[in-house]
Design a protein around this motif. Structure first.
Motif, PDB file in Angstrom:
ATOM      1  N   LEU A 106     -48.138 -23.187  16.449  1.00 22.51           N
ATOM      2  CA  LEU A 106     -49.468 -23.532  15.915  1.00 22.51           C
ATOM      3  C   LEU A 106     -49.373 -24.732  14.975  1.00 22.51           C
ATOM      4  O   LEU A 106     -50.217 -25.629  15.021  1.00 22.51           O
ATOM      5  N   VAL A 107     -48.362 -24.736  14.138  1.00 22.83           N
ATOM      6  CA  VAL A 107     -48.178 -25.863  13.217  1.00 22.83           C
ATOM      7  C   VAL A 107     -47.986 -27.147  14.020  1.00 22.83           C
ATOM      8  O   VAL A 107     -48.624 -28.164  13.752  1.00 22.83           O
ATOM      9  N   ARG A 108     -47.117 -27.091  15.011  1.00 22.64           N
ATOM     10  CA  ARG A 108     -46.865 -28.282  15.846  1.00 22.64           C
ATOM     11  C   ARG A 108     -48.149 -28.743  16.548  1.00 22.64           C
ATOM     12  O   ARG A 108     -48.409 -29.935  16.650  1.00 22.64           O
ATOM     13  N   ALA A 109     -48.963 -27.799  17.010  1.00 25.05           N
ATOM     14  CA  ALA A 109     -50.184 -28.146  17.746  1.00 25.05           C
ATOM     15  C   ALA A 109     -51.287 -28.697  16.836  1.00 25.05           C
ATOM     16  O   ALA A 109     -52.064 -29.552  17.256  1.00 25.05           O
ATOM     17  N   CYS A 110     -51.361 -28.210  15.594  1.00 25.41           N
ATOM     18  CA  CYS A 110     -52.491 -28.557  14.718  1.00 25.41           C
ATOM     19  C   CYS A 110     -52.197 -29.670  13.718  1.00 25.41           C
ATOM     20  O   CYS A 110     -53.115 -30.325  13.247  1.00 25.41           O
ATOM     21  N   ALA A 111     -50.943 -29.865  13.367  1.00 22.11           N
ATOM     22  CA  ALA A 111     -50.585 -30.886  12.373  1.00 22.11           C
ATOM     23  C   ALA A 111     -50.319 -32.217  13.067  1.00 22.11           C
ATOM     24  O   ALA A 111     -49.997 -32.258  14.252  1.00 22.11           O
ATOM     25  N   ASP A 112     -50.443 -33.285  12.306  1.00 25.54           N
ATOM     26  CA  ASP A 112     -50.118 -34.605  12.840  1.00 25.54           C
ATOM     27  C   ASP A 112     -48.609 -34.762  13.004  1.00 25.54           C
ATOM     28  O   ASP A 112     -48.142 -35.398  13.941  1.00 25.54           O
ATOM     29  N   VAL A 113     -47.859 -34.193  12.070  1.00 26.07           N
ATOM     30  CA  VAL A 113     -46.398 -34.239  12.098  1.00 26.07           C
ATOM     31  C   VAL A 113     -45.896 -33.057  11.285  1.00 26.07           C
ATOM     32  O   VAL A 113     -46.586 -32.557  10.413  1.00 26.07           O
ATOM     33  N   TRP A 114     -44.695 -32.576  11.616  1.00 28.98           N
ATOM     34  CA  TRP A 114     -44.100 -31.490  10.838  1.00 28.98           C
ATOM     35  C   TRP A 114     -42.590 -31.638  10.862  1.00 28.98           C
ATOM     36  O   TRP A 114     -42.037 -32.375  11.683  1.00 28.98           O
ATOM     37  N   GLY A 115     -41.927 -30.953   9.966  1.00 31.11           N
ATOM     38  CA  GLY A 115     -40.476 -31.009   9.927  1.00 31.11           C
ATOM     39  C   GLY A 115     -39.935 -30.024   8.910  1.00 31.11           C
ATOM     40  O   GLY A 115     -40.677 -29.233   8.328  1.00 31.11           O
ATOM     41  N   TRP A 116     -38.643 -30.105   8.697  1.00 31.98           N
ATOM     42  CA  TRP A 116     -38.008 -29.239   7.706  1.00 31.98           C
ATOM     43  C   TRP A 116     -36.739 -29.930   7.237  1.00 31.98           C
ATOM     44  O   TRP A 116     -36.214 -30.823   7.902  1.00 31.98           O
ATOM     45  N   HIS A 117     -36.248 -29.533   6.084  1.00 35.86           N
ATOM     46  CA  HIS A 117     -34.956 -30.004   5.608  1.00 35.86           C
ATOM     47  C   HIS A 117     -34.382 -28.980   4.637  1.00 35.86           C
ATOM     48  O   HIS A 117     -35.123 -28.248   3.985  1.00 35.86           O
ATOM     49  N   PRO A 118     -33.035 -28.927   4.571  1.00 37.30           N
ATOM     50  CA  PRO A 118     -32.407 -28.033   3.604  1.00 37.30           C
ATOM     51  C   PRO A 118     -32.715 -28.532   2.192  1.00 37.30           C
ATOM     52  O   PRO A 118     -32.964 -29.725   1.993  1.00 37.30           O
ATOM     53  N   LEU A 119     -32.705 -27.634   1.252  1.00 41.85           N
ATOM     54  CA  LEU A 119     -33.056 -27.983  -0.119  1.00 41.85           C
ATOM     55  C   LEU A 119     -32.156 -27.222  -1.075  1.00 41.85           C
ATOM     56  O   LEU A 119     -31.962 -26.017  -0.915  1.00 41.85           O
ATOM     57  N   ALA A 120     -31.605 -27.904  -2.044  1.00 35.18           N
ATOM     58  CA  ALA A 120     -30.812 -27.268  -3.098  1.00 35.18           C
ATOM     59  C   ALA A 120     -31.434 -27.668  -4.432  1.00 35.18           C
ATOM     60  O   ALA A 120     -31.709 -28.841  -4.664  1.00 35.18           O
ATOM     61  N   ARG A 121     -31.694 -26.671  -5.267  1.00 34.49           N
ATOM     62  CA  ARG A 121     -32.339 -26.934  -6.543  1.00 34.49           C
ATOM     63  C   ARG A 121     -31.836 -25.940  -7.573  1.00 34.49           C
ATOM     64  O   ARG A 121     -31.858 -24.740  -7.325  1.00 34.49           O
ATOM     65  N   HIS A 122     -31.386 -26.431  -8.706  1.00 29.56           N
ATOM     66  CA  HIS A 122     -30.922 -25.570  -9.802  1.00 29.56           C
ATOM     67  C   HIS A 122     -29.893 -24.552  -9.316  1.00 29.56           C
ATOM     68  O   HIS A 122     -29.919 -23.388  -9.712  1.00 29.56           O
ATOM     69  N   GLY A 123     -29.019 -24.972  -8.403  1.00 34.60           N
ATOM     70  CA  GLY A 123     -27.994 -24.080  -7.888  1.00 34.60           C
ATOM     71  C   GLY A 123     -28.473 -23.146  -6.792  1.00 34.60           C
ATOM     72  O   GLY A 123     -27.687 -22.392  -6.226  1.00 34.60           O
ATOM     73  N   ASN A 124     -29.760 -23.172  -6.476  1.00 30.75           N
ATOM     74  CA  ASN A 124     -30.313 -22.329  -5.407  1.00 30.75           C
ATOM     75  C   ASN A 124     -30.407 -23.137  -4.128  1.00 30.75           C
ATOM     76  O   ASN A 124     -30.765 -24.309  -4.156  1.00 30.75           O
ATOM     77  N   ARG A 125     -30.090 -22.492  -3.038  1.00 29.37           N
ATOM     78  CA  ARG A 125     -30.204 -23.149  -1.736  1.00 29.37           C
ATOM     79  C   ARG A 125     -31.420 -22.598  -1.014  1.00 29.37           C
ATOM     80  O   ARG A 125     -31.859 -21.495  -1.282  1.00 29.37           O
ATOM     81  N   GLY A 126     -31.905 -23.363  -0.087  1.00 30.70           N
ATOM     82  CA  GLY A 126     -33.043 -22.914   0.701  1.00 30.70           C
ATOM     83  C   GLY A 126     -33.447 -23.994   1.673  1.00 30.70           C
ATOM     84  O   GLY A 126     -32.658 -24.877   2.017  1.00 30.70           O
ATOM     85  N   LYS A 127     -34.689 -23.930   2.117  1.00 28.01           N
ATOM     86  CA  LYS A 127     -35.225 -24.958   3.011  1.00 28.01           C
ATOM     87  C   LYS A 127     -36.677 -25.210   2.668  1.00 28.01           C
ATOM     88  O   LYS A 127     -37.351 -24.408   2.020  1.00 28.01           O
ATOM     89  N   TYR A 128     -37.153 -26.359   3.113  1.00 30.95           N
ATOM     90  CA  TYR A 128     -38.530 -26.783   2.904  1.00 30.95           C
ATOM     91  C   TYR A 128     -39.098 -27.135   4.280  1.00 30.95           C
ATOM     92  O   TYR A 128     -38.583 -28.031   4.951  1.00 30.95           O
ATOM     93  N   VAL A 129     -40.111 -26.393   4.708  1.00 29.88           N
ATOM     94  CA  VAL A 129     -40.789 -26.640   5.983  1.00 29.88           C
ATOM     95  C   VAL A 129     -42.149 -27.216   5.640  1.00 29.88           C
ATOM     96  O   VAL A 129     -42.881 -26.662   4.822  1.00 29.88           O
ATOM     97  N   TRP A 130     -42.494 -28.347   6.252  1.00 28.98           N
ATOM     98  CA  TRP A 130     -43.701 -29.051   5.866  1.00 28.98           C
ATOM     99  C   TRP A 130     -44.470 -29.552   7.084  1.00 28.98           C
ATOM    100  O   TRP A 130     -43.928 -29.632   8.185  1.00 28.98           O
ATOM    101  N   CYS A 131     -45.729 -29.889   6.840  1.00 26.99           N
ATOM    102  CA  CYS A 131     -46.548 -30.542   7.876  1.00 26.99           C
ATOM    103  C   CYS A 131     -47.547 -31.442   7.173  1.00 26.99           C
ATOM    104  O   CYS A 131     -47.800 -31.297   5.976  1.00 26.99           O
ATOM    105  N   GLU A 132     -48.096 -32.371   7.926  1.00 31.62           N
ATOM    106  CA  GLU A 132     -49.069 -33.304   7.377  1.00 31.62           C
ATOM    107  C   GLU A 132     -50.320 -33.354   8.221  1.00 31.62           C
ATOM    108  O   GLU A 132     -50.260 -33.243   9.447  1.00 31.62           O
ATOM    109  N   LEU A 133     -51.432 -33.538   7.518  1.00 25.55           N
ATOM    110  CA  LEU A 133     -52.739 -33.731   8.135  1.00 25.55           C
ATOM    111  C   LEU A 133     -53.311 -35.051   7.629  1.00 25.55           C
ATOM    112  O   LEU A 133     -53.267 -35.307   6.429  1.00 25.55           O
ATOM    113  N   GLY A 134     -53.847 -35.840   8.545  1.00 21.73           N
ATOM    114  CA  GLY A 134     -54.562 -37.046   8.125  1.00 21.73           C
ATOM    115  C   GLY A 134     -56.010 -36.705   7.867  1.00 21.73           C
ATOM    116  O   GLY A 134     -56.607 -35.884   8.559  1.00 21.73           O
TER     117      GLY A 134
END
Length: 136
Positions: A106-134
């Motif tokens: 659904l995200v791929r179908a409705c957003a203009d673009v989407w992606g993800w990347h690993p994220l490390a912050r304050h010693g915590n690891r994780g990921k960030y999944v995002w999308c954009e709408l114009g």
């Protein structure tokens, strides 16, 4: 009229499915207050899918981030504590009966673009999944 200045909001949420509704309603309020009501329905759908994935498939806290970049890009993202990549979107044709994997489709179908990347912050690891709408 949408803002001509950039802005960003972050909402830190617990690992609780009720956080999906809180996130969706908060996003609606943010977009309404910034004159972006025409984006609310699609943005709510996208945020719901991203936050649902973050809460359902991880054990730790999560966060919703909403960023406006003039002249017209809305970025919606979800951070979670699991550094593993999200499951690839399941094509709708093959996944009609699938319970999993439909959110990112659904995200791929409705957003203009989407992606993800690993994220490390304050010693915590994780990921960030995002999308954009114009906004155009």
């Amino acid at each position: 009229m949408p803002d001509n200045e950039p802005w960003e909001y972050s909402l830190h949420i617990p690992n609780d499915l009720r956080a999906v509704t809180v996130s969706r309603r908060t996003l609606r309020l943010i977009l309404t207050m910034h004159g972006l009501i025409r984006l609310v329905d699609v943005a709510e759908l996208l945020a719901t899918e991203l936050i649902t994935n973050a809460v359902r498939h991880t054990k730790g806290p999560a966060a919703l981030r909403v960023r406006w970049s003039p002249p017209g890009t809305l970025r919606i993202g979800a951070w979670d504590a699991d550094p593993e990549p999200p499951e690839p979107p399941v094509p709708f044709e093959r996944g009609e009966d699938a319970e999993e994997g439909r959110g990112l489709a659904l995200v791929r179908a409705c957003a203009d673009v989407w992606g993800w990347h690993p994220l490390a912050r304050h010693g915590n690891r994780g990921k960030y999944v995002w999308c954009e709408l114009g906004a155009a």
